[in-house]
Write a protein that holds these residues in place. Structure first.
Motif, PDB file in Angstrom:
ATOM      1  N   ASP A 107       0.235 -12.922   3.558  1.00 24.63           N
ATOM      2  CA  ASP A 107       0.256 -12.193   2.291  1.00 24.63           C
ATOM      3  C   ASP A 107      -0.293 -13.000   1.122  1.00 24.63           C
ATOM      4  O   ASP A 107      -1.239 -12.583   0.453  1.00 24.63           O
ATOM      5  N   ARG A 132      -6.626  -9.756   8.852  1.00 27.06           N
ATOM      6  CA  ARG A 132      -5.560  -9.189   8.019  1.00 27.06           C
ATOM      7  C   ARG A 132      -5.155  -7.815   8.547  1.00 27.06           C
ATOM      8  O   ARG A 132      -3.968  -7.497   8.629  1.00 27.06           O
ATOM      9  N   ARG A 133      -6.135  -7.000   8.904  1.00 21.73           N
ATOM     10  CA  ARG A 133      -5.813  -5.670   9.426  1.00 21.73           C
ATOM     11  C   ARG A 133      -5.016  -5.769  10.725  1.00 21.73           C
ATOM     12  O   ARG A 133      -4.032  -5.039  10.920  1.00 21.73           O
ATOM     13  N   LEU A 136      -1.405  -6.676   9.936  1.00 24.73           N
ATOM     14  CA  LEU A 136      -0.645  -5.560   9.369  1.00 24.73           C
ATOM     15  C   LEU A 136      -0.357  -4.485  10.410  1.00 24.73           C
ATOM     16  O   LEU A 136       0.703  -3.851  10.370  1.00 24.73           O
ATOM     17  N   SER A 168       3.565   1.593   2.394  1.00 25.70           N
ATOM     18  CA  SER A 168       2.786   0.558   1.705  1.00 25.70           C
ATOM     19  C   SER A 168       1.866  -0.171   2.674  1.00 25.70           C
ATOM     20  O   SER A 168       0.694  -0.437   2.356  1.00 25.70           O
ATOM     21  N   VAL A 169       2.387  -0.492   3.852  1.00 30.78           N
ATOM     22  CA  VAL A 169       1.564  -1.163   4.854  1.00 30.78           C
ATOM     23  C   VAL A 169       0.456  -0.230   5.340  1.00 30.78           C
ATOM     24  O   VAL A 169      -0.695  -0.652   5.517  1.00 30.78           O
ATOM     25  N   ARG A 171      -0.990   2.151   3.657  1.00 30.44           N
ATOM     26  CA  ARG A 171      -2.014   2.251   2.615  1.00 30.44           C
ATOM     27  C   ARG A 171      -2.943   1.044   2.638  1.00 30.44           C
ATOM     28  O   ARG A 171      -4.157   1.180   2.466  1.00 30.44           O
ATOM     29  N   GLU A 172      -2.369  -0.150   2.854  1.00 31.03           N
ATOM     30  CA  GLU A 172      -3.225  -1.334   2.883  1.00 31.03           C
ATOM     31  C   GLU A 172      -4.140  -1.328   4.101  1.00 31.03           C
ATOM     32  O   GLU A 172      -5.291  -1.748   4.025  1.00 31.03           O
ATOM     33  N   TRP A 175      -6.996   0.869   3.256  1.00 28.01           N
ATOM     34  CA  TRP A 175      -7.858   0.153   2.319  1.00 28.01           C
ATOM     35  C   TRP A 175      -8.722  -0.868   3.044  1.00 28.01           C
ATOM     36  O   TRP A 175      -9.930  -0.981   2.790  1.00 28.01           O
ATOM     37  N   LEU A 176      -8.120  -1.605   3.970  1.00 27.68           N
ATOM     38  CA  LEU A 176      -8.870  -2.593   4.747  1.00 27.68           C
ATOM     39  C   LEU A 176      -9.924  -1.913   5.612  1.00 27.68           C
ATOM     40  O   LEU A 176     -11.040  -2.426   5.760  1.00 27.68           O
ATOM     41  N   ALA A 246      -6.099  -5.978  -4.467  1.00 23.01           N
ATOM     42  CA  ALA A 246      -5.618  -6.752  -3.341  1.00 23.01           C
ATOM     43  C   ALA A 246      -4.122  -6.973  -3.465  1.00 23.01           C
ATOM     44  O   ALA A 246      -3.566  -6.927  -4.554  1.00 23.01           O
ATOM     45  N   PRO A 247      -3.431  -7.221  -2.297  1.00 24.13           N
ATOM     46  CA  PRO A 247      -1.996  -7.472  -2.360  1.00 24.13           C
ATOM     47  C   PRO A 247      -1.689  -8.634  -3.272  1.00 24.13           C
ATOM     48  O   PRO A 247      -2.310  -9.685  -3.189  1.00 24.13           O
TER      49      PRO A 247
END
Length: 258
Positions: A107, A132-133, A136, A168-169, A171-172, A175-176, A246-247
C-alpha cells in the motif's frame, strides 16, 4: 532500514531530482503530493536527509546570499540549507525506480512509486501495476472467504464495514485494469510505428492532389503518438476528467499543514 524510512528516502530523492529544495519545501511537497506522509514531522525528515548526505546521495548548500546568511547568523537564526541531488544520488534513485519486487506492490510503497511514474520506464510501470493488481486480487479473495465464514455472526454495521472494504478494493482493481489497458495500448501504438502503410499512401495521395487546398501537414499532426516519457496515459472509458487518485494520495483541496 525500516520499510517506512526506505519509502521516505525514495520520495525525498525523487523530489530532489526535480529541483533542489530546503527542508521546509521538502516537507510541504511530501505532505501535499504523497498522502502517506501527511502525518510526519521534521524529526523524521532531517535524520533521513542526514543519512542521504552521509551516503553521498545529497549535498548541502547555503540557501541564500552570503549577506543574508550573515544577517541570519547575527540575528541568531539558522541559515537555510538547500539539499541537492548528486550524480550518485541520481543513479541510486534510478536504480530504485527500476525495482519491481513485492515491496513495490504494498500500500504505502505503491503510492510513492505511483507518484513518480512520470519518471519511470513503461515496462517497469506495467510490472508494478500488474503486481499491485495481483496483490489486491489475492486480498479480495481472502476478504470474500472471510466474509462468507463470519457473515452470520456479524451485526449489520460490522457487515456493512466489511462490504465497504471489499468495494474499495474492487474499485482499485478496476482502476488498475484501466491503467494497464492504457499502458498496453500506448505500447502497441508505439510498436506499430508512426503510420500504417494505408496512412502513408493516403498522405502521398493528398500531397499530390491537395496542394492548393491549404490542408497539407494535417495528417502528420493527427497521427502523433506519445512515447515512454510524459505523464499518465489517457484512460479509456473516461469523460475527460482526472483519473482516480492513487491509494494514499490526498485530496488537493484539503489543508495538510500540521
Amino acid at each position: 532500514m525500516s520499510r517506512r524510512s526506505g519509502i521516505l528516502e525514495f520520495a525525498v530523492l525523487g523530489l530532489l531530482r526535480e529541483s533542489p529544495m530546503h527542508g521546509y519545501e521538502l516537507r510541504k511537497r511530501l505532505n501535499t503530493s504523497l498522502g502517506i506522509f501527511r502525518a510526519f514531522s521534521y524529526g523524521t525528515l532531517y535524520p533521513c536527509l542526514k543519512t542521504l548526505v552521509a551516503n553521498g546521495w545529497l549535498i548541502e548548500e547555503p540557501g541564500s546570499a552570503p549577506e543574508e546568511a550573515l544577517a541570519a547568523s547575527l540575528a541568531g537564526r539558522r541559515a537555510k540549507i538547500v539539499y541537492r541531488l548528486t550524480a550518485d544520488g541520481k543513479e541510486h534513485f534510478e536504480d530504485l525506480l527500476s525495482q519491481t519486487g513485492p515491496d513495490a506492490w504494498e500500500d504505502e510503497h505503491f503510492a510513492a512509486r505511483f507518484a513518480f511514474f512520470g519518471q519511470t520506464e513503461r515496462e517497469v510501470r506495467m510490472r508494478v501495476l500488474e503486481g499491485r493488481r495481483s496483490r489486491l486480487e489475492e486480498r479480495l479473495e481472502k476478504m470474500s472467504a472471510s466474509l462468507a465464514r463470519t457473515r452470520e455472526r456479524l451485526d449489520d454495521y460490522t457487515l456493512e464495514l466489511q462490504r465497504h472494504g471489499m468495494e474499495s478494493v474492487e474499485r482499485e482493481v478496476r482502476w488498475l485494469n484501466e491503467l494497464i489497458e492504457s499502458e498496453r495500448a500506448g505500447r502497441d501504438q508505439r510498436e506499430s510505428g508512426p503510420q500504417s502503410p494505408a496512412v502513408q499512401r493516403d498522405g502521398a495521395s493528398n500531397s499530390t492532389t491537395g496542394t492548393n487546398s491549404g490542408t497539407s501537414g494535417t495528417s502528420s499532426t493527427n497521427n502523433s503518438t506519445t512515447g515512454d516519457e510524459g505523464g499518465l496515459p489517457r484512460l479509456r472509458g473516461t469523460s475527460g476528467g482526472s483519473p482516480p487518485k492513487a491509494p494514499g494520495q490526498p485530496d488537493p483541496s484539503e489543508d495538510t499543514t500540521t
